[in-house]
Motif scaffolding. Structure first.
Motif, PDB file in Angstrom:
ATOM      1  N   HIS A  93      -7.095   9.619   2.812  1.00  0.00           N
ATOM      2  CA  HIS A  93      -6.419  10.717   1.971  1.00  0.00           C
ATOM      3  C   HIS A  93      -4.875  10.999   2.346  1.00  0.00           C
ATOM      4  O   HIS A  93      -4.854  11.034   3.237  1.00  0.00           O
ATOM      5  CB  HIS A  93      -6.838  11.994   1.883  1.00  0.00           C
ATOM      6  CG  HIS A  93      -8.901  12.262   2.074  1.00  0.00           C
ATOM      7  ND1 HIS A  93      -9.167  12.740   0.526  1.00  0.00           N
ATOM      8  CD2 HIS A  93      -9.810  11.915   2.375  1.00  0.00           C
ATOM      9  CE1 HIS A  93     -10.617  12.655   0.287  1.00  0.00           C
ATOM     10  NE2 HIS A  93     -10.999  11.815   1.198  1.00  0.00           N
ATOM     11  N   CYS A  94      -4.571  10.688   1.085  1.00  0.00           N
ATOM     12  CA  CYS A  94      -2.871  10.475   1.150  1.00  0.00           C
ATOM     13  C   CYS A  94      -2.063  11.028  -0.230  1.00  0.00           C
ATOM     14  O   CYS A  94      -1.940  10.650  -1.023  1.00  0.00           O
ATOM     15  CB  CYS A  94      -2.455   9.299   1.536  1.00  0.00           C
ATOM     16  SG  CYS A  94      -0.725   9.060   2.318  1.00  0.00           S
ATOM     17  N   ARG A  95      -1.026  11.602  -0.532  1.00  0.00           N
ATOM     18  CA  ARG A  95      -0.330  11.620  -1.542  1.00  0.00           C
ATOM     19  C   ARG A  95       0.532  10.921  -2.034  1.00  0.00           C
ATOM     20  O   ARG A  95       1.009  11.859  -2.428  1.00  0.00           O
ATOM     21  CB  ARG A  95       0.385  13.217  -1.620  1.00  0.00           C
ATOM     22  CG  ARG A  95      -1.100  13.923  -1.867  1.00  0.00           C
ATOM     23  CD  ARG A  95      -1.891  14.266  -2.837  1.00  0.00           C
ATOM     24  NE  ARG A  95      -3.001  15.243  -2.553  1.00  0.00           N
ATOM     25  CZ  ARG A  95      -3.929  14.941  -3.133  1.00  0.00           C
ATOM     26  NH1 ARG A  95      -4.337  14.421  -3.912  1.00  0.00           N
ATOM     27  NH2 ARG A  95      -4.657  15.902  -2.835  1.00  0.00           N
ATOM     28  N   ASN A 133     -11.999   7.881 -11.331  1.00  0.00           N
ATOM     29  CA  ASN A 133     -11.965   7.590 -10.417  1.00  0.00           C
ATOM     30  C   ASN A 133     -12.833   6.530 -10.083  1.00  0.00           C
ATOM     31  O   ASN A 133     -13.315   6.018 -10.814  1.00  0.00           O
ATOM     32  CB  ASN A 133     -12.759   7.864  -9.666  1.00  0.00           C
ATOM     33  CG  ASN A 133     -12.252  10.079  -9.062  1.00  0.00           C
ATOM     34  OD1 ASN A 133     -11.737  10.524  -9.581  1.00  0.00           O
ATOM     35  ND2 ASN A 133     -11.526   9.668  -8.161  1.00  0.00           N
ATOM     36  N   THR A 136     -12.382  12.759  -3.842  1.00  0.00           N
ATOM     37  CA  THR A 136     -11.397  13.275  -3.757  1.00  0.00           C
ATOM     38  C   THR A 136     -10.635  12.296  -2.511  1.00  0.00           C
ATOM     39  O   THR A 136      -9.749  13.045  -2.207  1.00  0.00           O
ATOM     40  CB  THR A 136     -11.695  14.137  -2.442  1.00  0.00           C
ATOM     41  OG1 THR A 136     -12.373  13.727  -1.309  1.00  0.00           O
ATOM     42  CG2 THR A 136     -12.918  15.650  -3.292  1.00  0.00           C
ATOM     43  N   VAL A 137     -11.061  11.193  -2.500  1.00  0.00           N
ATOM     44  CA  VAL A 137     -10.222  10.192  -1.888  1.00  0.00           C
ATOM     45  C   VAL A 137      -8.648   9.417  -2.392  1.00  0.00           C
ATOM     46  O   VAL A 137      -9.505   8.884  -3.375  1.00  0.00           O
ATOM     47  CB  VAL A 137     -11.430   8.686  -1.179  1.00  0.00           C
ATOM     48  CG1 VAL A 137     -10.612   7.727  -1.133  1.00  0.00           C
ATOM     49  CG2 VAL A 137     -12.278   9.460  -0.873  1.00  0.00           C
ATOM     50  N   ASP A 138      -7.947   9.392  -2.337  1.00  0.00           N
ATOM     51  CA  ASP A 138      -6.963   8.153  -2.901  1.00  0.00           C
ATOM     52  C   ASP A 138      -6.536   7.348  -3.407  1.00  0.00           C
ATOM     53  O   ASP A 138      -6.475   6.276  -3.877  1.00  0.00           O
ATOM     54  CB  ASP A 138      -5.790   9.570  -2.215  1.00  0.00           C
ATOM     55  CG  ASP A 138      -5.828  10.970  -2.600  1.00  0.00           C
ATOM     56  OD1 ASP A 138      -5.793  11.386  -3.478  1.00  0.00           O
ATOM     57  OD2 ASP A 138      -5.527  11.620  -1.386  1.00  0.00           O
ATOM     58  N   THR A 194      -5.756  12.138   5.746  1.00  0.00           N
ATOM     59  CA  THR A 194      -7.211  11.525   7.025  1.00  0.00           C
ATOM     60  C   THR A 194      -7.681  10.647   6.777  1.00  0.00           C
ATOM     61  O   THR A 194      -7.670  10.373   5.419  1.00  0.00           O
ATOM     62  CB  THR A 194      -8.391  13.091   7.112  1.00  0.00           C
ATOM     63  OG1 THR A 194      -9.215  12.578   7.932  1.00  0.00           O
ATOM     64  CG2 THR A 194      -8.880  13.077   6.007  1.00  0.00           C
ATOM     65  N   THR A 195      -8.217  10.345   7.529  1.00  0.00           N
ATOM     66  CA  THR A 195      -9.202   7.895   6.906  1.00  0.00           C
ATOM     67  C   THR A 195     -10.433   8.261   7.494  1.00  0.00           C
ATOM     68  O   THR A 195     -10.793   9.237   8.729  1.00  0.00           O
ATOM     69  CB  THR A 195      -8.072   7.417   7.246  1.00  0.00           C
ATOM     70  OG1 THR A 195      -8.604   5.994   7.440  1.00  0.00           O
ATOM     71  CG2 THR A 195      -7.742   7.728   8.749  1.00  0.00           C
TER      72      THR A 195
END
Length: 160
Positions: free
Chosen positions: A22-24, A104, A111-113, A142-143
């Motif tokens: 999860h990272c933008r 996706n 929700t995973v990027d 998070t990971t």
């Protein structure tokens, strides 16, 4: 005469690990930081993953470690597309608006990027150390490790 039925899962290869991130950040920035923190050499592939039935493409980075016989893939899980829609309003002129549609790669993980797929026959890497190093990147929210058995769309993870 006995009838033997073969299922697709009979040929499933579980010689890889899957890590969700999860990272933008943009994909190239995350690839740079992963190269820096994990001592990888991820490079963007010449062609993105194009899925016609999704009508979407996903960026993919790859590094093959020939010493350890390991292939690392960083792939975006989200593709956002702008689509034009026509709305009938009863007027003489057409009103066209654009709608952003999100697709996706793995619908189970909406929700995973990003996803990291580490392919290795011997599984001679420590997944906890990799997760801790990724989590130490300040821009990563998070990971965690993904249970491959719970994913229904495993065929989307075949990149070759």
């Amino acid at each position: 005469m006995a009838l033997h039925k073969l299922l697709v899962d009979d040929f499933y290869d579980a010689s890889y690990s899957l890590i969700a991130i999860h990272c933008r950040l943009e994909d190239f920035r995350l690839a740079y930081l992963l190269n820096k923190y994990l001592d990888l050499k991820l490079q963007r592939k010449l062609q993105d993953l194009d899925y016609n039935y999704f009508d979407a493409s996903f960026s993919i980075y790859e590094w093959e470690n020939k010493k350890l016989d390991t292939v690392w893939n960083l792939v975006s899980n989200i593709c956002k597309k702008d689509e034009a829609t026509l709305q009938s309003s009863g007027s003489l002129f057409e009103n066209s608006t654009t709608v952003t549609r999100t697709v996706n790669l793995l619908p189970e993980l909406k929700t995973v990027d990003y996803l990291i797929k580490v392919s290795n026959e011997q599984r001679n890497f420590n997944e906890k150390i990799i997760l801790n190093r990724i989590q130490s990147i300040p821009q990563v929210i998070t990971t965690y490790s993904v249970d491959i058995e719970k994913i229904k769309s495993k065929d989307h993870l075949i990149f070759n």
